[in-house]
Design a protein around this motif. Structure first.
Motif, short mmCIF file in Angstrom:
data_model
loop_
_atom_site.label_atom_id
_atom_site.label_comp_id
_atom_site.label_asym_id
_atom_site.label_seq_id
_atom_site.Cartn_x
_atom_site.Cartn_y
_atom_site.Cartn_z
N VAL A 178 0.84 -1.21 0.00
CA VAL A 178 0.00 0.00 0.00
C VAL A 178 0.87 1.25 0.00
O VAL A 178 0.62 2.20 -0.77
N THR A 179 1.89 1.28 0.84
CA THR A 179 2.77 2.45 0.92
C THR A 179 3.43 2.73 -0.42
O THR A 179 3.41 3.87 -0.92
N LYS A 180 4.00 1.71 -1.02
CA LYS A 180 4.70 1.90 -2.30
C LYS A 180 3.72 2.26 -3.42
O LYS A 180 4.06 3.02 -4.33
N THR A 181 2.52 1.73 -3.35
CA THR A 181 1.50 2.07 -4.34
C THR A 181 1.11 3.54 -4.24
O THR A 181 1.02 4.25 -5.26
N PRO A 188 2.71 -9.98 -8.23
CA PRO A 188 2.30 -8.88 -9.11
C PRO A 188 0.78 -8.74 -9.21
O PRO A 188 0.26 -7.62 -9.24
N ASN A 189 0.08 -9.86 -9.25
CA ASN A 189 -1.38 -9.79 -9.31
C ASN A 189 -1.96 -9.19 -8.03
O ASN A 189 -2.95 -8.44 -8.08
N ALA A 190 -1.35 -9.50 -6.89
CA ALA A 190 -1.81 -8.92 -5.62
C ALA A 190 -1.60 -7.41 -5.63
O ALA A 190 -2.48 -6.65 -5.19
N VAL A 191 -0.46 -6.96 -6.14
CA VAL A 191 -0.19 -5.53 -6.23
C VAL A 191 -1.21 -4.87 -7.15
O VAL A 191 -1.77 -3.81 -6.84
N ARG A 192 -1.48 -5.50 -8.28
CA ARG A 192 -2.45 -4.97 -9.24
C ARG A 192 -3.84 -4.88 -8.60
O ARG A 192 -4.57 -3.89 -8.79
N VAL A 201 -6.01 3.45 -8.00
CA VAL A 201 -4.73 4.02 -8.41
C VAL A 201 -4.34 3.39 -9.74
O VAL A 201 -4.38 2.16 -9.89
N ASN A 202 -3.97 4.22 -10.70
CA ASN A 202 -3.56 3.71 -12.01
C ASN A 202 -2.04 3.54 -12.04
O ASN A 202 -1.29 4.52 -11.91
N LEU A 203 -1.59 2.31 -12.19
CA LEU A 203 -0.17 2.01 -12.30
C LEU A 203 0.08 1.22 -13.57
O LEU A 203 -0.69 0.33 -13.92
N ASP A 204 1.16 1.55 -14.27
CA ASP A 204 1.49 0.77 -15.46
C ASP A 204 2.15 -0.54 -15.03
O ASP A 204 2.51 -0.75 -13.86
N ASP A 205 2.32 -1.43 -15.99
CA ASP A 205 2.86 -2.76 -15.68
C ASP A 205 4.25 -2.69 -15.08
O ASP A 205 4.61 -3.47 -14.19
N ALA A 206 5.06 -1.76 -15.56
CA ALA A 206 6.43 -1.63 -15.05
C ALA A 206 6.41 -1.24 -13.57
O ALA A 206 7.20 -1.77 -12.76
N SER A 207 5.52 -0.34 -13.20
CA SER A 207 5.42 0.08 -11.79
C SER A 207 4.94 -1.06 -10.92
O SER A 207 5.43 -1.24 -9.79
N ILE A 208 3.99 -1.83 -11.43
CA ILE A 208 3.49 -2.97 -10.67
C ILE A 208 4.60 -3.99 -10.43
O ILE A 208 4.78 -4.50 -9.32
N GLU A 209 5.37 -4.27 -11.45
CA GLU A 209 6.47 -5.21 -11.32
C GLU A 209 7.54 -4.68 -10.36
O GLU A 209 8.12 -5.44 -9.57
N THR A 210 7.80 -3.39 -10.40
CA THR A 210 8.79 -2.79 -9.49
C THR A 210 8.35 -2.91 -8.05
O THR A 210 9.14 -3.27 -7.16
N HIS A 223 8.52 -6.60 -6.93
CA HIS A 223 9.91 -7.00 -6.67
C HIS A 223 10.38 -6.45 -5.32
O HIS A 223 11.04 -7.16 -4.54
N ALA A 224 10.03 -5.21 -5.03
CA ALA A 224 10.44 -4.60 -3.77
C ALA A 224 9.78 -5.27 -2.58
O ALA A 224 10.28 -5.18 -1.45
N CYS A 225 8.65 -5.95 -2.83
CA CYS A 225 7.88 -6.56 -1.74
C CYS A 225 8.02 -8.08 -1.68
O CYS A 225 7.22 -8.74 -1.01
N THR A 226 9.00 -8.63 -2.37
CA THR A 226 9.30 -10.05 -2.19
C THR A 226 9.79 -10.27 -0.76
O THR A 226 10.22 -9.32 -0.09
N PHE A 227 9.77 -11.52 -0.30
CA PHE A 227 10.17 -11.77 1.08
C PHE A 227 11.62 -11.34 1.33
O PHE A 227 11.93 -10.74 2.36
N ALA A 228 12.50 -11.63 0.38
CA ALA A 228 13.91 -11.27 0.57
C ALA A 228 14.08 -9.78 0.77
O ALA A 228 14.82 -9.33 1.66
N ASN A 229 13.38 -8.98 -0.02
CA ASN A 229 13.48 -7.53 0.12
C ASN A 229 12.73 -7.02 1.33
O ASN A 229 13.17 -6.08 2.01
N MET A 230 11.57 -7.63 1.63
CA MET A 230 10.83 -7.25 2.82
C MET A 230 11.63 -7.53 4.09
O MET A 230 11.60 -6.76 5.04
N LYS A 231 12.35 -8.63 4.10
CA LYS A 231 13.15 -8.97 5.27
C LYS A 231 14.20 -7.89 5.54
O LYS A 231 14.44 -7.51 6.70
N GLY A 232 14.80 -7.38 4.49
CA GLY A 232 15.77 -6.31 4.65
C GLY A 232 15.13 -5.06 5.24
O GLY A 232 15.71 -4.40 6.11
#
Length: 298
Positions: free
Chosen positions: A64-67, A213-217, A225-234, A237-246
């Motif tokens: 939600v924050t990143k969106t 990505p579907n959850a973000v969409r 909120v209107n986001l293009d596919d590139a933004s959704i993928e970004t 990716h930022a919200c994968t577990f590995a990145n969330m753990k960091g």
């Protein structure tokens, strides 16, 4: 049961945590603050994240924050910034004011999070009006209890408190609905009553693991909120577990630093005995059968 009385032996302050209206809460949830929530006013652009503890609150909060930041709905912010003020029912011992008071001063749109059940939240959340949006996050109960157990142990180690009871006893406490925040099944089924209300979006932890990505969409669409596919993928990716753990490991909020452990579906198998699996399966059948609410356990 009297306020603050113990219902289990030899478990130290786990049992003396405040009991309010028959539900056990952690020390930072106080009776006077819960009672004050009846008069908490929702704004038309409020976004509320609801989840039983250890069901995915921080994960969805990050999405939600990143969106909102990506779309320009809010300025540059971190989930720490939002969570530091947005935990609706909280008031830590070092805080002069409860979060529900601090939230009244926050700029819109506010992102509010809560672990409360349907009967304990402000009326504007249980029966939202106008454009208020409620995201309910759910996780299968087997993984939830295992995650909650490990989280509780880590928090107690940070606080210098005595550990939780052994896993076998904690399992029994959870199965009987006597853990903090009450019965898991009553909690999710209470919110599930609102599934046909367009103010609500229901997300399952397991579905997010399958297709982030579907959850973000889905979240972006719900927030209009209107986001293009590139933004959704970004964002995904930022919200994968590995990145969330960091993100969580380096949070300035102390209990977030012990939040990310494995982030798996099916980790309950590392803890459950065959007998516990049978008991839990029977509980799930008794509580969930006929509700239309189903979970993936692996």
């Amino acid at each position: 049961m009297a306020e603050g009385s113990a219902d289990f032996k030899n478990t130290d302050d786990y049992t003396t945590t405040n009991v309010i209206n028959g539900i056990k809460y952690p020390p930072h949830v106080k009776r006077e603050n819960l009672e004050a929530l009846a008069k908490f006013d929702l704004r038309d652009d409020d976004i509320v994240i609801v989840a039983f503890p250890k069901s995915g609150t921080n994960w969805v909060l990050e999405i939600v924050t990143k969106t909102l930041v990506t779309s320009g709905k809010i300025g540059a912010s971190s989930s720490d910034d939002i969570l530091d003020k947005g935990k609706l029912e909280f008031q830590y011992s070092h805080e002069l004011r409860p979060r529900h008071v601090i939230l009244q001063e926050c700029a819109s749109p506010r992102v509010i999070s809560t672990h409360l059940n349907l009967d304990s939240v402000p009326p504007g959340i249980s029966n939202p009006q106008n454009k208020v949006k409620i995201i309910v996050v759910m996780r299968n109960p087997k993984d939830t209890v295992v995650s909650y157990y490990h989280f509780g142990q880590k928090c107690r180690s940070l606080d210098g408190r005595k550990p939780l009871p052994p896993w076998d006893e904690y399992f029994r406490i959870f199965l009987e609905g006597k853990n903090t925040y009450g019965c898991y099944f009553d909690h999710v089924l209470g919110w599930w009553q609102r599934r046909d209300d367009p103010h609500f979006l229901f997300l399952k932890y397991e579905d997010m693991k399958k297709d982030l990505p579907n959850a973000v969409r889905t979240v972006a669409a719900f927030l209009q909120v209107n986001l293009d596919d590139a933004s959704i993928e970004t964002i995904a990716h930022a919200c994968t577990f590995a990145n969330m753990k960091g993100i969580l490991d380096n949070s300035r909020i102390y209990d977030r630093t012990v939040n990310a452990r494995k982030g798996l579906v099916g980790d309950w198998k590392t803890m459950f005995t065959d007998e516990q699996k049978k008991l839990f399966d029977q509980k799930c059948k008794t509580k969930l059968e006929g509700s239309g609410l189903h979970f993936d356990f692996e």
